[in-house]
Design a protein around this motif. Sequence first.
Motif, PDB file in Angstrom:
ATOM      1  N   MET A  56       0.838  -1.185   0.000  1.00  0.00           N
ATOM      2  CA  MET A  56       0.000   0.000   0.000  1.00  0.00           C
ATOM      3  C   MET A  56       0.880   1.244   0.000  1.00  0.00           C
ATOM      4  O   MET A  56       1.856   1.322   0.724  1.00  0.00           O
ATOM      5  CB  MET A  56      -0.905  -0.009   1.227  1.00  0.00           C
ATOM      6  CG  MET A  56      -1.734   1.228   1.348  1.00  0.00           C
ATOM      7  SD  MET A  56      -2.798   1.145   2.784  1.00  0.00           S
ATOM      8  CE  MET A  56      -4.163   2.044   2.140  1.00  0.00           C
ATOM      9  N   ARG A  57       0.518   2.190  -0.793  1.00  0.00           N
ATOM     10  CA  ARG A  57       1.262   3.444  -0.877  1.00  0.00           C
ATOM     11  C   ARG A  57       0.654   4.464   0.083  1.00  0.00           C
ATOM     12  O   ARG A  57      -0.517   4.786  -0.001  1.00  0.00           O
ATOM     13  CB  ARG A  57       1.189   3.964  -2.302  1.00  0.00           C
ATOM     14  CG  ARG A  57       2.347   4.809  -2.606  1.00  0.00           C
ATOM     15  CD  ARG A  57       2.446   5.096  -4.067  1.00  0.00           C
ATOM     16  NE  ARG A  57       2.977   6.422  -4.180  1.00  0.00           N
ATOM     17  CZ  ARG A  57       4.273   6.687  -4.115  1.00  0.00           C
ATOM     18  NH1 ARG A  57       5.123   5.720  -3.981  1.00  0.00           N
ATOM     19  NH2 ARG A  57       4.700   7.906  -4.198  1.00  0.00           N
ATOM     20  N   HIS A  58       1.477   4.947   0.995  1.00  0.00           N
ATOM     21  CA  HIS A  58       1.019   5.922   1.979  1.00  0.00           C
ATOM     22  C   HIS A  58       1.430   7.319   1.553  1.00  0.00           C
ATOM     23  O   HIS A  58       2.502   7.511   0.982  1.00  0.00           O
ATOM     24  CB  HIS A  58       1.619   5.603   3.342  1.00  0.00           C
ATOM     25  CG  HIS A  58       1.214   4.261   3.840  1.00  0.00           C
ATOM     26  ND1 HIS A  58      -0.030   4.005   4.362  1.00  0.00           N
ATOM     27  CD2 HIS A  58       1.875   3.089   3.873  1.00  0.00           C
ATOM     28  CE1 HIS A  58      -0.114   2.744   4.705  1.00  0.00           C
ATOM     29  NE2 HIS A  58       1.027   2.153   4.417  1.00  0.00           N
ATOM     30  N   LYS A  59       0.582   8.286   1.853  1.00  0.00           N
ATOM     31  CA  LYS A  59       0.860   9.670   1.495  1.00  0.00           C
ATOM     32  C   LYS A  59       0.836  10.546   2.731  1.00  0.00           C
ATOM     33  O   LYS A  59      -0.047  10.409   3.588  1.00  0.00           O
ATOM     34  CB  LYS A  59      -0.183  10.198   0.511  1.00  0.00           C
ATOM     35  CG  LYS A  59      -0.116   9.562  -0.849  1.00  0.00           C
ATOM     36  CD  LYS A  59      -1.119  10.202  -1.776  1.00  0.00           C
ATOM     37  CE  LYS A  59      -0.979   9.655  -3.178  1.00  0.00           C
ATOM     38  NZ  LYS A  59      -1.863  10.348  -4.111  1.00  0.00           N
ATOM     39  N   LEU A  60       1.803  11.453   2.797  1.00  0.00           N
ATOM     40  CA  LEU A  60       1.780  12.466   3.842  1.00  0.00           C
ATOM     41  C   LEU A  60       0.679  13.466   3.526  1.00  0.00           C
ATOM     42  O   LEU A  60       0.445  13.797   2.363  1.00  0.00           O
ATOM     43  CB  LEU A  60       3.111  13.222   3.884  1.00  0.00           C
ATOM     44  CG  LEU A  60       4.255  12.592   4.660  1.00  0.00           C
ATOM     45  CD1 LEU A  60       5.537  13.372   4.422  1.00  0.00           C
ATOM     46  CD2 LEU A  60       3.946  12.534   6.144  1.00  0.00           C
ATOM     47  N   VAL A  61       0.018  13.930   4.569  1.00  0.00           N
ATOM     48  CA  VAL A  61      -0.962  14.999   4.399  1.00  0.00           C
ATOM     49  C   VAL A  61      -0.485  16.270   5.086  1.00  0.00           C
ATOM     50  O   VAL A  61      -1.020  17.349   4.832  1.00  0.00           O
ATOM     51  CB  VAL A  61      -2.369  14.588   4.903  1.00  0.00           C
ATOM     52  CG1 VAL A  61      -2.917  13.459   4.037  1.00  0.00           C
ATOM     53  CG2 VAL A  61      -2.342  14.185   6.361  1.00  0.00           C
ATOM     54  N   ALA A  62       0.525  16.143   5.961  1.00  0.00           N
ATOM     55  CA  ALA A  62       1.105  17.306   6.647  1.00  0.00           C
ATOM     56  C   ALA A  62       2.544  16.975   7.021  1.00  0.00           C
ATOM     57  O   ALA A  62       2.865  15.825   7.328  1.00  0.00           O
ATOM     58  CB  ALA A  62       0.300  17.649   7.898  1.00  0.00           C
ATOM     59  N   ALA A  63       3.389  17.994   6.980  1.00  0.00           N
ATOM     60  CA  ALA A  63       4.798  17.812   7.366  1.00  0.00           C
ATOM     61  C   ALA A  63       5.319  19.109   7.959  1.00  0.00           C
ATOM     62  O   ALA A  63       4.882  20.197   7.578  1.00  0.00           O
ATOM     63  CB  ALA A  63       5.640  17.423   6.161  1.00  0.00           C
ATOM     64  N   ASP A 122      -2.091   9.835   5.580  1.00  0.00           N
ATOM     65  CA  ASP A 122      -3.509   9.714   5.253  1.00  0.00           C
ATOM     66  C   ASP A 122      -4.210   8.619   6.048  1.00  0.00           C
ATOM     67  O   ASP A 122      -5.435   8.623   6.151  1.00  0.00           O
ATOM     68  CB  ASP A 122      -3.710   9.515   3.749  1.00  0.00           C
ATOM     69  CG  ASP A 122      -2.931   8.351   3.169  1.00  0.00           C
ATOM     70  OD1 ASP A 122      -2.208   7.648   3.905  1.00  0.00           O
ATOM     71  OD2 ASP A 122      -3.015   8.140   1.942  1.00  0.00           O
ATOM     72  N   ASP A 123      -3.460   7.710   6.653  1.00  0.00           N
ATOM     73  CA  ASP A 123      -4.080   6.668   7.484  1.00  0.00           C
ATOM     74  C   ASP A 123      -4.093   7.036   8.968  1.00  0.00           C
ATOM     75  O   ASP A 123      -4.450   6.234   9.809  1.00  0.00           O
ATOM     76  CB  ASP A 123      -3.379   5.322   7.272  1.00  0.00           C
ATOM     77  CG  ASP A 123      -1.935   5.307   7.743  1.00  0.00           C
ATOM     78  OD1 ASP A 123      -1.408   6.377   8.146  1.00  0.00           O
ATOM     79  OD2 ASP A 123      -1.310   4.228   7.704  1.00  0.00           O
ATOM     80  N   GLY A 124      -3.660   8.277   9.299  1.00  0.00           N
ATOM     81  CA  GLY A 124      -3.677   8.749  10.681  1.00  0.00           C
ATOM     82  C   GLY A 124      -2.363   8.581  11.424  1.00  0.00           C
ATOM     83  O   GLY A 124      -2.181   9.162  12.496  1.00  0.00           O
ATOM     84  N   ALA A 168       1.237  17.351  -3.320  1.00  0.00           N
ATOM     85  CA  ALA A 168      -0.153  16.891  -3.292  1.00  0.00           C
ATOM     86  C   ALA A 168      -0.377  15.604  -4.073  1.00  0.00           C
ATOM     87  O   ALA A 168      -1.204  14.773  -3.694  1.00  0.00           O
ATOM     88  CB  ALA A 168      -1.065  17.990  -3.820  1.00  0.00           C
ATOM     89  N   GLU A 169       0.353  15.411  -5.153  1.00  0.00           N
ATOM     90  CA  GLU A 169       0.151  14.227  -5.988  1.00  0.00           C
ATOM     91  C   GLU A 169       0.805  12.980  -5.392  1.00  0.00           C
ATOM     92  O   GLU A 169       0.187  11.926  -5.285  1.00  0.00           O
ATOM     93  CB  GLU A 169       0.699  14.476  -7.387  1.00  0.00           C
ATOM     94  CG  GLU A 169       0.392  13.349  -8.345  1.00  0.00           C
ATOM     95  CD  GLU A 169       0.837  13.661  -9.764  1.00  0.00           C
ATOM     96  OE1 GLU A 169       1.241  12.714 -10.450  1.00  0.00           O
ATOM     97  OE2 GLU A 169       0.783  14.832 -10.154  1.00  0.00           O
ATOM     98  N   SER A 170       2.076  13.100  -5.005  1.00  0.00           N
ATOM     99  CA  SER A 170       2.812  11.927  -4.528  1.00  0.00           C
ATOM    100  C   SER A 170       2.706  11.715  -3.020  1.00  0.00           C
ATOM    101  O   SER A 170       2.966  10.622  -2.530  1.00  0.00           O
ATOM    102  CB  SER A 170       4.288  12.049  -4.900  1.00  0.00           C
ATOM    103  OG  SER A 170       4.908  13.091  -4.160  1.00  0.00           O
ATOM    104  N   GLY A 171       2.360  12.769  -2.277  1.00  0.00           N
ATOM    105  CA  GLY A 171       2.324  12.663  -0.825  1.00  0.00           C
ATOM    106  C   GLY A 171       3.709  12.613  -0.209  1.00  0.00           C
ATOM    107  O   GLY A 171       3.877  12.212   0.930  1.00  0.00           O
ATOM    108  N   ALA A 172       4.714  13.047  -0.951  1.00  0.00           N
ATOM    109  CA  ALA A 172       6.101  13.024  -0.471  1.00  0.00           C
ATOM    110  C   ALA A 172       6.479  14.377   0.118  1.00  0.00           C
ATOM    111  O   ALA A 172       6.041  15.415  -0.367  1.00  0.00           O
ATOM    112  CB  ALA A 172       7.051  12.699  -1.619  1.00  0.00           C
ATOM    113  N   PRO A 173       7.324  14.356   1.155  1.00  0.00           N
ATOM    114  CA  PRO A 173       7.871  15.626   1.619  1.00  0.00           C
ATOM    115  C   PRO A 173       8.885  16.107   0.587  1.00  0.00           C
ATOM    116  O   PRO A 173       9.702  15.323   0.089  1.00  0.00           O
ATOM    117  CB  PRO A 173       8.543  15.271   2.946  1.00  0.00           C
ATOM    118  CG  PRO A 173       8.902  13.833   2.815  1.00  0.00           C
ATOM    119  CD  PRO A 173       7.845  13.230   1.930  1.00  0.00           C
TER     120      PRO A 173
END
Length: 82
Positions: free
Chosen positions: A1-8, A21-23, A56-61
């Motif tokens: 599963m690919r996880h994405k950051l939503v905040a950094a 995105d999974d908390g 926003a697209e990759s969820g990477a810092p």
Amino acid sequence: MRHKLVAAEARESYRLWGRFDDGLEGEVDLSDVAGRGVFRRWTDHPAEFACVMVDAESGAPTWPGGLDVAPDAIHRKLSASS
């Protein structure tokens, strides 16, 4: 599963706080890569580490100059420490 950051957020001593995105959230230590290869920019220009953004697209810092870190690698480090 690919996880994405939503905040950094950049912290002292090349530590990065992130929320996924999974908390899952927490801090990872990136000092082991600071000063190496393309990440030498962080030690040559210390203020750049604080300019972290989430793609926003990759969820990477990401940082100025096109630097990024794989979000899955950060997620694994956080999962292992919790």
